[in-house]
Design an enzyme around this catalytic site. Structure first.
Site, PDB file in Angstrom:
ATOM      1  N   ASP A 183      34.138  -6.195 -20.359  1.00  0.00           N
ATOM      2  CA  ASP A 183      34.875  -5.251 -21.206  1.00  0.00           C
ATOM      3  C   ASP A 183      34.546  -5.415 -22.684  1.00  0.00           C
ATOM      4  O   ASP A 183      35.320  -5.026 -23.550  1.00  0.00           O
ATOM      5  CB  ASP A 183      36.384  -5.376 -20.980  1.00  0.00           C
ATOM      6  CG  ASP A 183      36.899  -6.784 -21.211  1.00  0.00           C
ATOM      7  OD1 ASP A 183      36.118  -7.665 -21.630  1.00  0.00           O
ATOM      8  OD2 ASP A 183      38.100  -7.013 -20.974  1.00  0.00           O
ATOM      9  N   LYS A 231      50.191  -9.781 -50.479  1.00  0.00           N
ATOM     10  CA  LYS A 231      49.284  -9.132 -49.527  1.00  0.00           C
ATOM     11  C   LYS A 231      48.053 -10.003 -49.228  1.00  0.00           C
ATOM     12  O   LYS A 231      46.914  -9.628 -49.506  1.00  0.00           O
ATOM     13  CB  LYS A 231      48.863  -7.761 -50.049  1.00  0.00           C
ATOM     14  CG  LYS A 231      50.033  -6.796 -50.222  1.00  0.00           C
ATOM     15  CD  LYS A 231      49.591  -5.451 -50.728  1.00  0.00           C
ATOM     16  CE  LYS A 231      50.794  -4.521 -50.885  1.00  0.00           C
ATOM     17  NZ  LYS A 231      50.409  -3.178 -51.409  1.00  0.00           N
ATOM     18  N   ASP A 242      35.173  -3.888 -28.158  1.00  0.00           N
ATOM     19  CA  ASP A 242      36.060  -4.224 -27.049  1.00  0.00           C
ATOM     20  C   ASP A 242      36.514  -2.937 -26.369  1.00  0.00           C
ATOM     21  O   ASP A 242      36.738  -1.924 -27.028  1.00  0.00           O
ATOM     22  CB  ASP A 242      37.266  -4.991 -27.612  1.00  0.00           C
ATOM     23  CG  ASP A 242      38.253  -5.404 -26.539  1.00  0.00           C
ATOM     24  OD1 ASP A 242      37.842  -5.516 -25.364  1.00  0.00           O
ATOM     25  OD2 ASP A 242      39.424  -5.626 -26.878  1.00  0.00           O
TER      26      ASP A 242
END
Length: 358
Positions: A230, A281, A337
């Site tokens: 996969d 952040k 993926d």
């Protein structure tokens, strides 16, 4: 055409930024310039070697540039450039004038009909594909067809994986199968033009990410690749193998750089809630397990017979006995993926196909 201008990067940029630009422009090579004055080239191989030498992703690319590189002059004729590119298998050749101005970049596919990768760099290397899982994260489609046959464009993901190895000379594939295996066998039995062989090994129950490798004991006598069914990795498999062998690794795991941005300010505090650190952040980089490996054949003796066994357990066993496990890094964009729907759709779009809306 000025497409090559997208490849320009300044030498003070860091390695992480260079990898991100490579993924963005879909090139394994960048031009390092200062005010359009040519300084050097930077390849994905340069970056991989730097990471393996323990350079930080925050290091400036100026610290990892090669001193000797091959470039063309604006006085060179096309035949000279062609021969130079063919001799050294150069993907992109910068053309520079006497004042070091970049005036053009000649790409491989502009002057050669064959793909650059179409060379037998991995002859006779076995590739094992773990294709027995149920693909539960891809339901409801996997209720009907097995995960390896889920289409990406005009062919299933399993065929994409096989083709990526076949293009560099691999002719010998081993598939461990279980769930809906008859459909997988039937699909490839009806592909008469293929120039590779597939050997099937049936697991009689789910055996984890490595348990079915015990079925290959005595069958493989040389170094081999193992990949999940996969994932797709667009990188140089021969460089992976070269790294594995030159370092004397028993097992090499391919690892993708994964970059995460936290969209909030983060707080770190100690006893009684006293604030110790504030980050606005923050960004983090991790090297994740990409699902592709290179193994030495003696490791098959360490796989228990007919037991559920993950490849991470094998890695831990090797490390416990002080064996050598290596990591080969690839960029975030080189790793694709399809194991869950959001990632499947990203991969489809990256390959130029529409996703699936459920």
């Amino acid at each position: 055409m000025d497409n090559w201008k997208k490849l320009i990067i300044e030498p003070e940029e860091n390695i992480r930024s260079a990898m991100q630009l490579m993924d963005e422009v879909r090139s394994k090579l960048l031009l390092v310039c200062i005010n359009n004055k040519f300084k050097s080239v930077l390849s994905i191989g340069d970056i991989q070697r730097a990471i393996l030498s323990n350079h930080s992703l925050d290091a400036e690319i100026s610290s990892i540039l090669r001193n000797q590189i091959i470039i063309a002059s604006d006085q060179d004729n096309e035949e000279d450039v062609r021969n130079l590119m063919l001799q050294h298998r150069i993907e992109a050749m910068p053309v520079v004038d006497e004042e070091q101005n970049v005036i053009d970049v000649i790409f491989w596919d502009q002057i050669f009909s064959e793909k650059k990768g179409m060379v037998n760099t991995l002859p006779d290397i076995p590739v094992v594909i773990m294709a027995g899982g149920k693909g539960t994260r891809l339901k409801p489609i996997t209720n009907i067809i097995p995960k390896p046959l889920i289409p990406l464009g005009d062919k299933p993901v399993l065929e994409w994986i096989i083709d990526s190895f076949n293009e560099v000379g691999v002719r010998n594939f081993h598939l461990t199968v279980n769930y809906k295996q008859d459909m997988i066998r039937s699909y490839f039995a009806n592909q008469p033009k293929r120039d590779y062989s597939i050997n099937y090994f049936e697991e009689n129950k789910p055996l984890g990410t490595a348990g079915s490798l015990h079925l290959l004991k005595g069958k493989l006598k040389e170094t081999f690749f193992v990949t999940n069914c996969d994932i797709l990795i667009k990188d140089d498999y021969s460089e992976m193998l070269k790294y594995h062998k030159s370092n004397g690794n028993e097992l090499t795991a391919v690892s993708a750089v994964k970059h995460f941005k936290i969209p909030y300010g983060t707080l770190e505090f100690g006893e009684n809630g006293v604030l110790e650190k504030l980050k606005e952040k923050p960004e983090y980089n991790f090297f994740i397990n990409a699902g592709m490996y290179i193994l030495e054949p003696h490791l098959l003796e360490e796989i228990p017979e007919d037991e559920f066994f993950h490849i991470t357990t094998l890695i831990e066993k090797i490390m416990e006995r002080n064996g050598k496990v290596g990591i080969f890094p690839v960029s975030e964009g080189s790793w694709m993926d399809i194991g869950q729907w959001d990632e499947y759709n990203k991969t489809s779009q990256k390959l130029g196909y529409p996703g699936i809306n459920l």
